[in-house]
Design an enzyme around this catalytic site. Structure first.
Site, PDB file in Angstrom:
ATOM      1  N   LYS A 116       0.982  -1.260  -0.099  1.00  0.00           N
ATOM      2  CA  LYS A 116      -0.066  -0.127   0.378  1.00  0.00           C
ATOM      3  C   LYS A 116       1.435   1.361  -0.132  1.00  0.00           C
ATOM      4  O   LYS A 116       0.245   2.188  -0.530  1.00  0.00           O
ATOM      5  CB  LYS A 116      -1.176   0.085   1.016  1.00  0.00           C
ATOM      6  CG  LYS A 116      -1.739  -1.105   1.225  1.00  0.00           C
ATOM      7  CD  LYS A 116      -3.021  -1.124   2.130  1.00  0.00           C
ATOM      8  CE  LYS A 116      -4.022  -2.383   2.275  1.00  0.00           C
ATOM      9  NZ  LYS A 116      -4.808  -1.919   3.228  1.00  0.00           N
ATOM     10  N   ASP A 141      -9.328   2.486   2.678  1.00  0.00           N
ATOM     11  CA  ASP A 141      -9.836   2.266   3.681  1.00  0.00           C
ATOM     12  C   ASP A 141      -9.981   2.774   4.864  1.00  0.00           C
ATOM     13  O   ASP A 141     -10.690   2.679   5.578  1.00  0.00           O
ATOM     14  CB  ASP A 141      -8.462   1.915   3.915  1.00  0.00           C
ATOM     15  CG  ASP A 141      -7.819   0.568   2.911  1.00  0.00           C
ATOM     16  OD1 ASP A 141      -8.594  -0.432   2.789  1.00  0.00           O
ATOM     17  OD2 ASP A 141      -6.028   0.153   2.879  1.00  0.00           O
TER      18      ASP A 141
END
Length: 283
Positions: A71, A106
């Site tokens: 990420k 997220d």
């Protein structure tokens, strides 16, 4: 969507390592069928991220999700970032086009989970310092003032200080070995590590957990981790990572297809994949 993929089927996927445990293909493919979208979602276990992204772009893929451990690494491989992804330095959604753009959904998933927990207070204890932890910090902005960050890699925890400054958070990196001792200070505990996946031991000793502390475990497999179960037994409000997973996935589909997915259907598909009956019992 066609009964079988054809020449017009759009490709979406997950890139990470490992990915065999992921419920994302089950969720997204169920959603695509419900929405009538001619697309498929696959999961790829990749060791080298850059050639994987280049290959997807060359193949005409529409987009992909990024999971552990990429990420943060993916940020430097993209042409553009949305404002949130640029702020926190982590991406979990990529959309291909003339330019390849990164997003972070997220944060949406963590915020939703914190709303469900009705988490409030002064101090949060955050376990982990990777891409998921960055999303947690962004979600805590405006709700908590002080965050204790425990990571096995103290340097990674310390590297979050610039982000904390931009978010207006007082972040205090602590050695991993101190997490148990500092737990009593926390009004919120968040596990942003993979520890506990597959039914493993919780990431810390909960003997110091106060009954009023809210607990969020970003691990969703199993649906009720040992951390969540033990926290509930101690009288705490606690949830696992499934709600976060579903919300970030739904937001991914909005980015790729400009649609409004059925999050209830996506959650049911994830539960079936995880072997849990819709009524809550083991399947």
């Amino acid at each position: 969507m066609s009964a079988l993929p054809d020449a017009s089927t759009r490709l979406t996927c997950l890139l990470g390592h490992p990915v065999a445990h992921s419920a994302s293909p089950a969720m997204h493919n169920a959603s695509f069928r419900k929405l009538g979208i001619n697309a498929v979602y696959l999961a790829f276990d990749v060791i080298r991220l850059k050639p994987a992204l280049e290959g997807l772009r060359e193949l005409g893929a529409l987009g992909c999700n990024i999971t552990v451990p990429y990420k943060e690494e993916v940020v430097m491989l993209l042409d553009l970032l949305d404002e949130r992804a640029e702020l926190i330095g982590a991406v979990n959604v990529v959309k291909f086009g003339e330019e390849v753009m990164g997003f972070n959904t997220d944060v949406d998933g963590v915020k939703y989970s914190l709303e469900l927990l009705e988490a409030t207070g002064d101090c949060a204890l955050l376990l982990g310092a990777g891409g998921a932890a960055r999303a947690v910090l962004a979600a805590l902005q405006g709700s908590f003032d002080r965050v204790l960050i425990a990571s096995r890699n103290v340097n990674r925890a310390s590297a979050l200080s610039d982000l904390c400054l931009r978010l207006g958070l007082d972040c205090i990196p602590i050695p991993w070995e101190e997490r148990n001792r500092r737990l009593a200070e926390a009004d919120l505990l968040v596990n942003a590590t993979p520890l506990g996946t597959g039914g493993g031991e919780p990431p810390l000793d909960l003997s110091g957990l106060r009954s009023g502390t809210a607990v969020l475990d970003l691990v969703y497999n199993p649906v009720e981790t040992q951390l969540v179960r033990e926290a509930r037994e101690r009288g705490c409000r606690a949830i696992g990572g499934l709600k976060m997973l579903v919300r970030q996935a739904a937001m991914s589909e909005r980015i790729w297809f400009n649609v409004d997915p059925d999050e209830g259907l996506m959650e049911e598909a994830a539960l079936r994949f995880l072997g849990v009956g819709i009524g809550g019992g083991e399947g």
